[in-house]
Design a protein around this motif. Structure first.
Motif, PDB file in Angstrom:
ATOM      1  N   ASP A  95       2.343   1.704  -3.430  1.00 47.46           N
ATOM      2  CA  ASP A  95       1.360   2.263  -4.359  1.00 47.46           C
ATOM      3  C   ASP A  95       1.232   3.776  -4.153  1.00 47.46           C
ATOM      4  O   ASP A  95       1.156   4.546  -5.120  1.00 47.46           O
ATOM      5  N   GLU A  96       1.199   4.202  -2.876  1.00 45.31           N
ATOM      6  CA  GLU A  96       1.095   5.625  -2.572  1.00 45.31           C
ATOM      7  C   GLU A  96       2.336   6.373  -3.054  1.00 45.31           C
ATOM      8  O   GLU A  96       2.241   7.478  -3.580  1.00 45.31           O
ATOM      9  N   LYS A 102       0.842  -1.198   0.000  1.00 44.62           N
ATOM     10  CA  LYS A 102       0.000   0.000   0.000  1.00 44.62           C
ATOM     11  C   LYS A 102       0.878   1.249   0.000  1.00 44.62           C
ATOM     12  O   LYS A 102       0.612   2.204  -0.734  1.00 44.62           O
ATOM     13  N   LYS A 103       1.923   1.243   0.835  1.00 46.17           N
ATOM     14  CA  LYS A 103       2.837   2.389   0.871  1.00 46.17           C
ATOM     15  C   LYS A 103       3.532   2.568  -0.477  1.00 46.17           C
ATOM     16  O   LYS A 103       3.736   3.698  -0.931  1.00 46.17           O
ATOM     17  N   LYS A 143       2.225   6.982  -6.763  1.00 42.64           N
ATOM     18  CA  LYS A 143       1.264   8.014  -7.173  1.00 42.64           C
ATOM     19  C   LYS A 143       1.801   9.406  -6.895  1.00 42.64           C
ATOM     20  O   LYS A 143       1.377  10.365  -7.547  1.00 42.64           O
ATOM     21  N   ALA A 144       2.692   9.515  -5.944  1.00 41.18           N
ATOM     22  CA  ALA A 144       3.209  10.844  -5.552  1.00 41.18           C
ATOM     23  C   ALA A 144       4.203  11.384  -6.555  1.00 41.18           C
ATOM     24  O   ALA A 144       4.744  10.787  -7.376  1.00 41.18           O
TER      25      ALA A 144
END
Length: 61
Positions: free
Chosen positions: A56-57, A53-54, A60-61
């Motif tokens: 993926d984040e 999850k981290k 996106k950043a």
């Protein structure tokens, strides 16, 4: 945590998972209690999911 650090941590956890899984297979063949190893695998799976999850984040950043 940087993207590379997250990826390195995931790789390390996957390596641990495979090692523990092999140990469990051996223990099972000898009839040894495997509940502790199974709990470790569940915890590693949780950690990998959290890191994914981290990651993926971070992408996106």
């Amino acid at each position: 945590m940087t993207k590379k650090e997250i990826e390195a941590e995931i790789a390390e956890l996957k390596s641990d998972y495979v090692r523990i899984q092999g140990d469990l297979e051996k223990a099972t063949s000898f009839g040894v209690n495997t509940s502790t190893g199974e709990k470790q695998l569940i915890e590693i799976e949780r950690q990998i999911a959290e890191l994914n999850k981290k990651l993926d984040e971070a992408k996106k950043a």
